[in-house]
Design an enzyme around this catalytic site. Structure first.
Site, PDB file in Angstrom:
ATOM      1  N   LEU A 291       0.878  -1.162   0.000  1.00 17.32           N
ATOM      2  CA  LEU A 291       0.000   0.000   0.000  1.00 17.32           C
ATOM      3  C   LEU A 291       0.918   1.215   0.000  1.00 17.32           C
ATOM      4  O   LEU A 291       1.931   1.222   0.697  1.00 17.32           O
ATOM      5  CB  LEU A 291      -0.889   0.023   1.248  1.00 17.32           C
ATOM      6  CG  LEU A 291      -1.965  -1.059   1.379  1.00 17.32           C
ATOM      7  CD1 LEU A 291      -2.687  -0.915   2.708  1.00 17.32           C
ATOM      8  CD2 LEU A 291      -2.955  -0.984   0.226  1.00 17.32           C
ATOM      9  N   ASP A 292       0.568   2.247  -0.775  1.00 16.64           N
ATOM     10  CA  ASP A 292       1.459   3.402  -0.809  1.00 16.64           C
ATOM     11  C   ASP A 292       1.428   4.138   0.526  1.00 16.64           C
ATOM     12  O   ASP A 292       0.595   3.868   1.394  1.00 16.64           O
ATOM     13  CB  ASP A 292       1.123   4.319  -1.986  1.00 16.64           C
ATOM     14  CG  ASP A 292      -0.248   4.976  -1.871  1.00 16.64           C
ATOM     15  OD1 ASP A 292      -0.485   5.663  -0.875  1.00 16.64           O
ATOM     16  OD2 ASP A 292      -1.071   4.803  -2.786  1.00 16.64           O
ATOM     17  N   LYS A 293       2.345   5.058   0.681  1.00 18.60           N
ATOM     18  CA  LYS A 293       2.579   5.706   1.976  1.00 18.60           C
ATOM     19  C   LYS A 293       1.323   6.311   2.585  1.00 18.60           C
ATOM     20  O   LYS A 293       1.090   6.193   3.795  1.00 18.60           O
ATOM     21  CB  LYS A 293       3.663   6.775   1.809  1.00 18.60           C
ATOM     22  CG  LYS A 293       4.042   7.491   3.104  1.00 18.60           C
ATOM     23  CD  LYS A 293       5.153   8.501   2.860  1.00 18.60           C
ATOM     24  CE  LYS A 293       5.488   9.262   4.123  1.00 18.60           C
ATOM     25  NZ  LYS A 293       6.569  10.260   3.904  1.00 18.60           N
TER      26      LYS A 293
ATOM     27  N   THR B 288      -1.874   5.568   1.826  1.00 16.83           N
ATOM     28  CA  THR B 288      -3.046   4.696   1.832  1.00 16.83           C
ATOM     29  C   THR B 288      -3.117   3.898   3.124  1.00 16.83           C
ATOM     30  O   THR B 288      -2.100   3.372   3.601  1.00 16.83           O
ATOM     31  CB  THR B 288      -3.023   3.736   0.630  1.00 16.83           C
ATOM     32  OG1 THR B 288      -3.066   4.501  -0.579  1.00 16.83           O
ATOM     33  CG2 THR B 288      -4.222   2.801   0.651  1.00 16.83           C
TER      34      THR B 288
END
Length: 223
Positions: free
Chosen positions: A89-91, A93
């Site tokens: 998951l990106d930073k 999210t």
């Protein structure tokens, strides 16, 4: 290792240790993170799968020289067991992120071939309409030429939508919504492979039970 009767005899004989201390009571309780050894040999656990409710501000990596990583949110005992994030998951999210020490299971969950479904709840500018739903159903081609498989977009009212897809391309949900003129302002994964985040608190984690792990191992057959 042995039958229940034989194991009880081993414990009473002082041949089993928990965190380095001899335990002679067969009824003694241990936690999932305690280190057990029999006759001096470490008893290794099998597959471990954790679910984390990832907060924003952490990168999905095992280490990073500049950023806080999701590994910092787990007890050291699990890190010693070799668990790593499954996908990413990106930073910024939040939401459901799995960890495991089983490489084959991780590959199964990540591989596009197995089409493991992931569900996200997004906050965005504007309001999704029927044309956007149809565009997701048809499969989007993003501005850089990236082709996305058909996905489900469910409008939840002004500024909110639920997205279900079976891929994991770079920033995919954000990019798909942006391509429809719906820039994302907040994103949270709430389900993956039949698992639901539920009421797990932000930053909290729990270990999956054997039945849940078996469900992940056979998820392609149920979707």
């Amino acid at each position: 290792m042995a039958s229940r009767k034989e194991l009880r005899a081993m414990i009473r004989a002082g041949r089993v240790t928990v965190n380095g201390a001899v335990v002679r009571d067969p009824e003694a309780r241990v936690s999932e993170t305690d280190e057990l050894a029999a006759d001096g040999e470490k008893v290794r656990r099998g597959t471990v799968v954790l679910m984390l409710n990832k907060p924003a501000g952490y990168v999905t990596a095992t280490e990073d020289p500049k950023e806080r990583t999701v590994m910092e949110l787990l007890p050291e005992a699990y890190r010693r067991l070799g668990v790593v994030p499954v996908g990413r998951l990106d930073k910024e999210t939040e939401g459901l992120l799995l960890f495991t020490n089983d490489g084959a299971l991780a590959h199964r969950l990540i591989s596009p071939r197995h089409e493991v479904r992931k569900v996200y709840e997004a906050e965005h500018e504007g309001e999704a309409g029927e044309a956007d739903v149809a565009a997701f159903q048809a499969g989007l081609t993003l501005r850089d030429g990236t082709v996305c498989r058909p996905a489900a977009l469910e409008p939840l009212g002004p500024g909110r939508s639920r997205v279900t897809l079976s891929e994991g391309k770079y920033h995919q949900v954000r990019r798909m919504l942006a391509s429809c003129g719906l820039p994302v302002t907040g994103l949270r994964r709430v389900a993956e492979g039949g698992l639901v985040l539920g009421d797990l608190p932000l930053g909290g984690w729990r270990e999956l039970c054997p039945a849940e792990i078996i469900g992940l191992e056979t998820v392609q057959n149920r979707q």
